[in-house]
Enzyme design. Sequence first.
Site, mmCIF file in Angstrom:
data_model
loop_
_atom_site.group_PDB
_atom_site.id
_atom_site.type_symbol
_atom_site.label_atom_id
_atom_site.label_comp_id
_atom_site.label_asym_id
_atom_site.label_seq_id
_atom_site.Cartn_x
_atom_site.Cartn_y
_atom_site.Cartn_z
ATOM 1 N N PHE A 168 -38.791 89.252 2.848
ATOM 2 C CA PHE A 168 -39.159 90.857 3.067
ATOM 3 C C PHE A 168 -39.291 91.166 4.704
ATOM 4 O O PHE A 168 -38.283 91.870 4.792
ATOM 5 C CB PHE A 168 -40.466 91.210 2.158
ATOM 6 C CG PHE A 168 -41.003 92.369 2.850
ATOM 7 C CD1 PHE A 168 -40.413 93.622 2.435
ATOM 8 C CD2 PHE A 168 -42.473 92.669 2.701
ATOM 9 C CE1 PHE A 168 -40.937 94.738 3.090
ATOM 10 C CE2 PHE A 168 -43.045 93.731 3.011
ATOM 11 C CZ PHE A 168 -42.484 94.910 3.239
ATOM 12 N N ASN A 185 -35.755 78.580 3.268
ATOM 13 C CA ASN A 185 -35.462 77.666 2.159
ATOM 14 C C ASN A 185 -35.472 78.306 0.928
ATOM 15 O O ASN A 185 -35.397 77.749 -0.330
ATOM 16 C CB ASN A 185 -36.766 76.513 2.088
ATOM 17 C CG ASN A 185 -38.061 77.032 1.698
ATOM 18 O OD1 ASN A 185 -38.165 78.394 1.683
ATOM 19 N ND2 ASN A 185 -38.980 76.224 1.376
ATOM 20 N N THR A 194 -39.120 82.020 -1.558
ATOM 21 C CA THR A 194 -39.543 83.720 -2.067
ATOM 22 C C THR A 194 -38.295 84.449 -1.466
ATOM 23 O O THR A 194 -38.258 85.786 -1.976
ATOM 24 C CB THR A 194 -40.710 84.026 -1.874
ATOM 25 O OG1 THR A 194 -41.037 83.841 -0.227
ATOM 26 C CG2 THR A 194 -41.851 83.364 -2.515
ATOM 27 N N ASP A 245 -36.317 73.947 5.452
ATOM 28 C CA ASP A 245 -37.849 73.826 5.117
ATOM 29 C C ASP A 245 -38.591 73.576 6.301
ATOM 30 O O ASP A 245 -38.281 72.501 7.024
ATOM 31 C CB ASP A 245 -37.891 72.704 3.886
ATOM 32 C CG ASP A 245 -39.562 72.879 3.574
ATOM 33 O OD1 ASP A 245 -40.379 73.084 4.498
ATOM 34 O OD2 ASP A 245 -39.428 72.769 2.321
ATOM 35 N N ALA A 247 -46.636 84.821 12.497
ATOM 36 C CA ALA A 247 -47.255 85.789 11.572
ATOM 37 C C ALA A 247 -48.459 85.418 11.091
ATOM 38 O O ALA A 247 -48.497 84.552 9.716
ATOM 39 C CB ALA A 247 -45.995 86.103 10.608
ATOM 40 N N TYR A 275 -53.903 79.498 1.501
ATOM 41 C CA TYR A 275 -53.100 80.671 2.265
ATOM 42 C C TYR A 275 -54.041 80.778 3.385
ATOM 43 O O TYR A 275 -53.663 80.622 4.629
ATOM 44 C CB TYR A 275 -52.776 81.727 1.480
ATOM 45 C CG TYR A 275 -52.118 82.721 2.038
ATOM 46 C CD1 TYR A 275 -50.708 82.781 2.400
ATOM 47 C CD2 TYR A 275 -52.604 83.974 2.682
ATOM 48 C CE1 TYR A 275 -50.168 83.792 3.217
ATOM 49 C CE2 TYR A 275 -51.808 85.040 3.157
ATOM 50 C CZ TYR A 275 -50.684 84.893 3.456
ATOM 51 O OH TYR A 275 -49.926 85.842 4.364
ATOM 52 N N GLN A 305 -53.504 73.528 25.793
ATOM 53 C CA GLN A 305 -53.036 72.166 26.213
ATOM 54 C C GLN A 305 -51.841 72.081 26.729
ATOM 55 O O GLN A 305 -51.449 71.378 27.722
ATOM 56 C CB GLN A 305 -53.270 71.386 24.992
ATOM 57 C CG GLN A 305 -53.313 69.892 25.216
ATOM 58 C CD GLN A 305 -53.498 69.135 23.880
ATOM 59 O OE1 GLN A 305 -53.992 69.821 23.065
ATOM 60 N NE2 GLN A 305 -52.896 68.034 23.937
HETATM 61 P P1 NAD Z 1 -41.834 86.603 1.964
HETATM 62 O O1 NAD Z 1 -42.297 85.842 0.810
HETATM 63 O O2 NAD Z 1 -40.949 87.682 1.753
HETATM 64 O O3 NAD Z 1 -40.907 85.762 2.914
HETATM 65 C C1 NAD Z 1 -41.379 84.495 3.361
HETATM 66 C C2 NAD Z 1 -40.235 83.837 3.739
HETATM 67 O O4 NAD Z 1 -40.539 82.449 3.968
HETATM 68 C C3 NAD Z 1 -39.288 83.715 2.288
HETATM 69 O O5 NAD Z 1 -37.789 83.905 2.630
HETATM 70 C C4 NAD Z 1 -39.410 82.245 1.897
HETATM 71 O O6 NAD Z 1 -38.119 81.978 1.173
HETATM 72 C C5 NAD Z 1 -39.486 81.689 3.303
HETATM 73 N N1 NAD Z 1 -40.375 80.381 3.120
HETATM 74 C C6 NAD Z 1 -41.520 79.918 2.388
HETATM 75 N N2 NAD Z 1 -41.793 78.693 2.760
HETATM 76 C C7 NAD Z 1 -40.863 78.194 3.458
HETATM 77 C C8 NAD Z 1 -40.502 76.835 4.381
HETATM 78 N N3 NAD Z 1 -41.275 75.867 3.850
HETATM 79 N N4 NAD Z 1 -39.745 76.765 4.843
HETATM 80 C C9 NAD Z 1 -38.702 77.864 5.289
HETATM 81 N N5 NAD Z 1 -38.760 78.941 4.674
HETATM 82 C C10 NAD Z 1 -39.955 79.220 3.858
HETATM 83 O O7 NAD Z 1 -43.234 87.130 2.516
HETATM 84 P P2 NAD Z 1 -43.170 88.356 3.622
HETATM 85 O O8 NAD Z 1 -44.086 89.388 3.051
HETATM 86 O O9 NAD Z 1 -41.808 88.799 4.272
HETATM 87 O O10 NAD Z 1 -44.401 87.460 4.613
HETATM 88 C C11 NAD Z 1 -43.656 86.933 6.020
HETATM 89 C C12 NAD Z 1 -44.749 86.437 6.768
HETATM 90 O O11 NAD Z 1 -45.826 87.436 7.290
HETATM 91 C C13 NAD Z 1 -45.534 85.466 6.026
HETATM 92 O O12 NAD Z 1 -45.767 84.180 7.051
HETATM 93 C C14 NAD Z 1 -46.800 85.987 5.693
HETATM 94 O O13 NAD Z 1 -47.979 85.176 5.483
HETATM 95 C C15 NAD Z 1 -47.192 87.321 6.850
HETATM 96 N N6 NAD Z 1 -47.953 88.462 6.427
HETATM 97 C C16 NAD Z 1 -47.057 89.209 5.434
HETATM 98 C C17 NAD Z 1 -47.887 90.354 4.806
HETATM 99 C C18 NAD Z 1 -47.301 91.275 4.087
HETATM 100 O O14 NAD Z 1 -47.946 92.437 3.787
HETATM 101 N N7 NAD Z 1 -46.102 91.313 3.547
HETATM 102 C C19 NAD Z 1 -49.332 90.494 5.355
HETATM 103 C C20 NAD Z 1 -49.831 89.247 6.073
HETATM 104 C C21 NAD Z 1 -49.117 88.452 6.572
#
Ligand code: NAD
Length: 323
Positions: free
Chosen positions: A14, A35, A38, A59, A115, A146, A163
């Site tokens: 997203f 990967n 999601t 990944d 993030a 998480y 470091q």
């Molecule tokens: P999302 O699930 O849409 O995006 C995460 C992406 O990471 C996905 O495309 C997924 O396929 C990929 N992914 C997951 N595990 C992976 C791995 N091991 N290797 C490679 N790719 C991998 O979520 P988002 O809402 O877009 O969130 C993105 C980041 O922002 C995340 O780190 C999340 O923790 C952080 N975040 C989001 C929000 C929010 O409100 N959307 C709030 C706080 C933090």
Amino acid sequence: MLRKRVLVTGGAGFLGSHLCERLLADGADVLCVDNYFTGTKDHIVHLLGHPHFEVLRHDVTFPLYVEVDEIYNLACPASPVHYQFDPVQTTKTSVHGAINMLGLAKRVKAKIFQASTSEVYGDPVVHPQTEDYRGNVNPIGPRACYDEGKRCAETLFFDYHRQHKLNIRVARIFNTYGPRMHPNDGRVVSNFVIQALKGQPITVFGDGQQTRAFCYVDDLIDGFVRLMTAPDDVTGPINLGNPHEFTIAQLAELVIDLTGSKSKLVNRPLPVDDPMQRCPDIAKARSLLSWEPKVPLREGLKKTIDYFERLLSASKDKVPAAG
Ligand code: NAD
Ligand code: UDP
């Protein structure tokens, strides 16, 4: 023109897909790594013909060897349904993913953005949350994979900074919504919009008096870029989110109003460790990045509703007609 080479992990997700768009528009050469746990290719398919956009299925829990100038590390499932599906992998993604991306940043001397999340504050006892609040996290609960994974990633970022003198940026992201949110991730905005559009009951957990503050995705992405381009001493952690708080019941009413839905509200039990209140203090982002959200909830929700309307009618088209 010499373009900045930027790696976005989680780029098919997203937030990641909106970030890739923004970076390309700013003239960067973008490498999207995902990967597809999601995320989906549908989020980036419109970028595939762009001469400065590249995608790699990978990944982040495994090492990655590429040459880049900047890294935005977003890879990690973000919603409870997804991060609790395989909690061990969630911790690995945050922790091993951070180690691998920090190692890469160290080798190629890249600036690196993490993030992080408001979940590092857990169920906060301080409102609104400032960056020096150390949080109230249950280390053994269902959200811990998480929350603690993200906390450990922050630790790693600051240790690499101290470091190895790495140039780091850590953003603590609060609830964000907008087009390309996952339709089945159980997040409140996507749930309510889809339920309203389908005329199904709107599931309000608990009494609906818990609060959240919702940031529209374009505002958040602007905050990311401002943080990345800020002077080198601006490492964060820095809260990015919308400080305007709403109760979940108010959100439900607003969604019903904007969709013109006949759906009724129904109460469901409050999930374990569900924070009662969450709201960012963004004084630091205001003063250091001259950033604050501009899109009002009503406007952002309209765009999100349009997106889900299109998504739902496209999925209807895929169902073969009866008979
Ligand atoms: P999302 O699930 O849409 O995006 C995460 C992406 O990471 C996905 O495309 C997924 O396929 C990929 N992914 C997951 N595990 C992976 C791995 N091991 N290797 C490679 N790719 C991998 O979520 P988002 O809402 O877009 O969130 C993105 C980041 O922002 C995340 O780190 C999340 O923790 C952080 N975040 C989001 C929000 C929010 O409100 N959307 C709030 C706080 C933090
Ligand atoms: N929530 C709700 N109904 C839903 C989904 C979520 O009432 O169908 C509530 C949930 O209990 C929480 C708030 O909305 O209090 C925000 O939930 P979300 O999962 O979107 O984000 P987070 O809890 O991570 O802030």
